[in-house]
Design a protein around this motif. Sequence first.
Motif, PDB file in Angstrom:
ATOM      1  N   VAL A 103     -21.499 150.836  46.670  1.00  0.00           N
ATOM      2  CA  VAL A 103     -20.676 151.649  47.718  1.00  0.00           C
ATOM      3  C   VAL A 103     -21.901 152.063  48.827  1.00  0.00           C
ATOM      4  CG1 VAL A 103     -19.807 153.756  48.857  1.00  0.00           C
ATOM      5  CG2 VAL A 103     -18.895 152.794  46.615  1.00  0.00           C
ATOM      6  N   ALA A 104     -23.122 152.372  48.460  1.00  0.00           N
ATOM      7  CA  ALA A 104     -24.250 152.715  49.362  1.00  0.00           C
ATOM      8  C   ALA A 104     -24.843 151.332  49.892  1.00  0.00           C
ATOM      9  CB  ALA A 104     -25.234 153.330  48.278  1.00  0.00           C
ATOM     10  N   ALA A 105     -24.680 150.266  49.113  1.00  0.00           N
ATOM     11  CA  ALA A 105     -25.191 148.839  49.453  1.00  0.00           C
ATOM     12  C   ALA A 105     -24.366 148.479  50.749  1.00  0.00           C
ATOM     13  CB  ALA A 105     -25.486 148.080  48.323  1.00  0.00           C
ATOM     14  N   CYS A 106     -23.180 148.435  50.378  1.00  0.00           N
ATOM     15  CA  CYS A 106     -21.778 148.274  51.450  1.00  0.00           C
ATOM     16  C   CYS A 106     -22.114 149.239  52.738  1.00  0.00           C
ATOM     17  CB  CYS A 106     -20.660 148.488  51.035  1.00  0.00           C
ATOM     18  SG  CYS A 106     -19.329 147.913  52.026  1.00  0.00           S
ATOM     19  N   LEU A 107     -22.503 150.296  52.739  1.00  0.00           N
ATOM     20  CA  LEU A 107     -22.583 151.336  53.805  1.00  0.00           C
ATOM     21  C   LEU A 107     -23.915 151.073  54.577  1.00  0.00           C
ATOM     22  CD1 LEU A 107     -21.667 154.501  52.138  1.00  0.00           C
ATOM     23  CD2 LEU A 107     -20.307 153.601  54.041  1.00  0.00           C
ATOM     24  N   ALA A 108     -25.039 150.572  53.720  1.00  0.00           N
ATOM     25  CA  ALA A 108     -26.096 150.183  54.345  1.00  0.00           C
ATOM     26  C   ALA A 108     -26.030 148.842  55.466  1.00  0.00           C
ATOM     27  CB  ALA A 108     -27.243 149.990  53.445  1.00  0.00           C
ATOM     28  N   GLY A 111     -23.408 148.566  57.139  1.00  0.00           N
ATOM     29  CA  GLY A 111     -22.450 148.771  58.164  1.00  0.00           C
ATOM     30  C   GLY A 111     -20.981 148.430  58.010  1.00  0.00           C
ATOM     31  N   LYS A 112     -20.610 148.029  56.618  1.00  0.00           N
ATOM     32  CA  LYS A 112     -19.125 147.591  56.405  1.00  0.00           C
ATOM     33  C   LYS A 112     -18.375 148.859  55.721  1.00  0.00           C
ATOM     34  CE  LYS A 112     -20.176 142.737  55.759  1.00  0.00           C
ATOM     35  NZ  LYS A 112     -19.028 142.143  56.610  1.00  0.00           N
ATOM     36  N   GLN A 113     -17.038 148.550  55.499  1.00  0.00           N
ATOM     37  CA  GLN A 113     -16.149 149.508  55.048  1.00  0.00           C
ATOM     38  C   GLN A 113     -15.933 149.223  53.713  1.00  0.00           C
ATOM     39  OE1 GLN A 113     -13.329 148.524  58.140  1.00  0.00           O
ATOM     40  NE2 GLN A 113     -12.892 150.906  58.359  1.00  0.00           N
ATOM     41  N   VAL A 114     -15.593 150.434  53.124  1.00  0.00           N
ATOM     42  CA  VAL A 114     -15.053 150.419  51.398  1.00  0.00           C
ATOM     43  C   VAL A 114     -13.799 151.015  51.121  1.00  0.00           C
ATOM     44  CG1 VAL A 114     -15.961 151.169  49.033  1.00  0.00           C
ATOM     45  CG2 VAL A 114     -17.734 150.715  50.969  1.00  0.00           C
ATOM     46  N   LEU A 115     -13.151 150.314  49.961  1.00  0.00           N
ATOM     47  CA  LEU A 115     -11.910 150.791  49.821  1.00  0.00           C
ATOM     48  C   LEU A 115     -12.146 150.999  48.142  1.00  0.00           C
ATOM     49  CD1 LEU A 115      -8.828 151.576  49.770  1.00  0.00           C
ATOM     50  CD2 LEU A 115      -8.377 148.699  49.589  1.00  0.00           C
ATOM     51  N   VAL A 116     -11.833 152.496  48.032  1.00  0.00           N
ATOM     52  CA  VAL A 116     -11.805 152.501  46.306  1.00  0.00           C
ATOM     53  C   VAL A 116     -10.439 153.041  46.024  1.00  0.00           C
ATOM     54  CG1 VAL A 116     -12.703 154.132  44.540  1.00  0.00           C
ATOM     55  CG2 VAL A 116     -14.253 153.631  46.685  1.00  0.00           C
ATOM     56  N   LEU A 117      -9.643 152.388  44.929  1.00  0.00           N
ATOM     57  CA  LEU A 117      -8.444 152.894  44.672  1.00  0.00           C
ATOM     58  C   LEU A 117      -8.392 153.734  43.374  1.00  0.00           C
ATOM     59  CD1 LEU A 117      -6.495 149.538  45.107  1.00  0.00           C
ATOM     60  CD2 LEU A 117      -6.604 151.127  46.705  1.00  0.00           C
ATOM     61  N   LEU A 118      -7.790 154.898  43.567  1.00  0.00           N
ATOM     62  CA  LEU A 118      -7.619 155.593  42.353  1.00  0.00           C
ATOM     63  C   LEU A 118      -6.054 155.602  41.845  1.00  0.00           C
ATOM     64  CD1 LEU A 118      -9.600 158.530  43.233  1.00  0.00           C
ATOM     65  CD2 LEU A 118     -10.447 156.745  41.810  1.00  0.00           C
TER      66      LEU A 118
END
Length: 746
Positions: A255-260, A262-269
Amino acid sequence: MASSSLSKPDPRRKPPSTGTRVSVLVPLPFPGPLDYLAPIPLEPGDLVTVPLGRRETVGCVWETDRTLPADFALPVGREVPLARLRPVIGKLDVRPLPQSLRRFIDWVAAYTLTPPGLVLAMATRIHLKDAPKPALGWVRTEMPEGDLRITPARRSVLNFASSTPMTTAELGSRSGASAAVIRGLASAGLLREAVIAVAAPFATPDPSHGAPKLSEEQAEVAQELCGPVEAGRFQVTLLEGVTGSGKTEVYFEAVAACLAKGKQVLVLLPEIALSAQWTDRFIRRFGAEPAVWHSDLGAKRRRETWRAVAEGSARVVVGARSALFLPFADLGLVVVDEEHESAFKQEEGVMYHGRDMAVVRARLADAPAILVSATPSLETLANVESGRYRHELLTARHGGATLPDVSLVDMRADPPERGLFLSPKLCTAIDETLEKGEQAMLFLNRRGYAPLTLCRACGHRMQCPNCSAWLVEHRARGILTCHHCGHTERIPKDCPECHAENSLVPIGPGIERITEEAKLRFPDAKLLVMSSDTLGSPAATAEAVRKISDGEVNLIIGTQIVAKGWHFPKLTLVGVVDADLGLGGGDLRAAERTVQLLHQVAGRAGRAEHRGRVLLQSYVGEHPVMTALVSNDFQTFMEQEAEQRRSSFWPPYGRLAALIVSAPSAEAADALAREIALSAPEREGVQVLGPAPAPLAVLRGRHRRRLLLRTMRGIAVQPILRQWLGDIKPTGGAKVDIDIDPISFL
C-alpha cells in the motif's frame, strides 16, 4: 437530481433535429444501451440526464459511435432516424466514469448474465442524487468605488473583503455590517459571489509514516509484493500466513509503495465489523484515516466518498465488496483480505463473488492484486497450482508468539450435564484461564437462544409462515424470528397446534443460551457477547474490541464475528462449543468452510507472550476436519479436498451454474422447472442436475426449485445458458435467477 449543464427543453418547442447519436446505458434491466440525440459534445463515461418514458433518469454515455452488443443491434433498415431520437437533457457536473470501470461493468454483466444497466446501478444508484451545491461567498472586485457613497459600514466590509471568499455571516461578523449592506455592495459591483473551496474530506496518507520493523521473512515477502506495484503491472499474489504472522503489516508495505507512486488503493474486507480495528492499524501506519465504504454509511457520506474517489482525493478505500464499483481515477493496487470468506459472495440481485471480481477489476486497471488469508480457498490454491497466481508465505507468528495447542473434547466420553452444553473439561479450562488473569472465548456460530422450538405434547415445530425454515428463539427479546425473511412473532405461552399450556421447549443451543449457561457456571466472569444481534454498528464493534483489549472483560462469547482477524493479546483460551456445526447438509464446500472458520477462531488464541489453547467440542473427532485442526495440517486437508473434487470435476476443477426457479405457487414452480429441464443441453462434458426442490423450498412466500449446470473446466457455462434459456419465457410471476459459480446451495 444533480444539476446539469443543459437546461431542460421547453415542452412547447420541438426537440433539436441536429446533434450526435450516442448510446446511453441507464440503470434498468435493458439488454444494452439506448440511443439518444446529443445536442452538445459528449464523451464516453459522461453522466447525463435522459428522458425515459414520462420520467427522467441518470445514465452513462457508453459509446459515442453507437457500438452496441450484437444481441441488441437493430435489424438493417430498422435503426431509429436521428430526427426521431429524444435528446439528452443535461450533463451532470461530475467526472466521467473511467474506462476501466465501464469495461468492468460490461465484464461483470457478461459473466453473470445480468443486464448491464443493473450492474451500472451499483456504481451510480444513490451517489448522484441531490448533488451537493457549492458553497458561495463574497470576494472584492477590482471595480472602483466611483460615486457610490461609502458609509462606515460599507468601508468596513470593503476593508475585510479580499480575494478569499467569505460567507455573508462570516463577512458580517468580521466587519460588523448587516447582510443588507453586503448585498448592497454586491449590487453596486464592488463584491461578487465566488465558490468557497471545500477541504478534501480525506487526508492524504503518508507512506513514510510509522514504518514498522519487519522480520527478515516479512521484509522479503513485502519486497515481492511491492515489485508489481512499483512496475505498475497486473499480477495476482496469494499472501498466505499463519494467524498472527503480520500479514496486514506486510501488505501495508505494498500500500505504501502504491501511495508513493501517487495511485489509489482498494482494500476489501469481508465484514463491516473488521473496519474498526483495521482502520486503527492503518492510522498508526500512515497517519491518516482511509476512506471507508459500506452500506451503513449515511447517504451524504457515501456521496462525498464517491466523488472523492472519482476525483482521486480519496487515496485509500477500505470497504465491502460493493467498493469494487467505485469510480477510481487511478487505481494502482487491489487487496482482498480474508479472501476465503463466503461473505464476499453476493447472492441476491447481481450475483457475483467479490474476490473473483476484484481480480478482474485489477486486471482491467493494469494493477496488481493481493489475496490474503491464513486459510486460502481451494479456488485460489488451484490458481496458484496452475501458475496463474504467485504465492508468498509467512510461516511464523510475529514477535515470537507460537501457534496454539489444539485438542478435542470427545462429547461422547466427556458429555456435559443434562440440559447443558459446556463439557466439564472445557469448564475446567476456563476456570484455570480466568484464575490466571487471562481471557477466554466461547465460540458458537448460531444466533439466538435456540434454533428450534417444539411442543413436547404434540411435537409441533414453530415454523416460519413464509419460508420452509424453523423460527429461531431470541429469548432476550421474547420473540421467534426467521433469519431468512425477517418474520417475527411473540413467543406464545401455549402450543398453537394442540393448545397445551407451557409445552413449548427450546431445542439445541444458540449463543444466548450459552451466555445464560456461562453466567451460571462462571458467576464472577466479566462477560461480553459479540454477535450481529449485539453489535449493530462499526462503532459498537469498536467499543467491544476496546473493552477486550483493555482487559475490561475476561470471557468473550461470540458467533463468527469473533473469527475475523482480531488481535487480542490477553486471550489465551478458545472453546468451540459445537465444532461439528456446518459439517452436515451435503454442501460441496461444507468441510472446507468449517476447517477455515475453526482455524480462524483458533487463531485468536495466544497471539502474544502466553501460549494459547483451543478446545473443540465434537461428536465426530475422527472427521478429517477435526484431524486437520488438531494436527495444524491445513495443507494436507486441502490437498485431500482438492483430489476429491478433481476426480469428479467439481469446482475449482469444473464449472457450475445454478438455476433457481421461483414462483408464487408450487405448481407454477414445478411447471417452469420441468419446461427448463426438458430443453436442457446434451453434449459431452456438460451435465444438468435436477430439477429438485431447493433445501429452502419456500423463501419469502415463493416456492423454489433448483437445477445445476456442471461442465468440465474448459467449457464456459455462459454461452450454454444463453442458448438454453433464450426461448424460456416465465409467466404468472415466475422467474429464473442464474448464479454463476454458486457457493451456497440453499
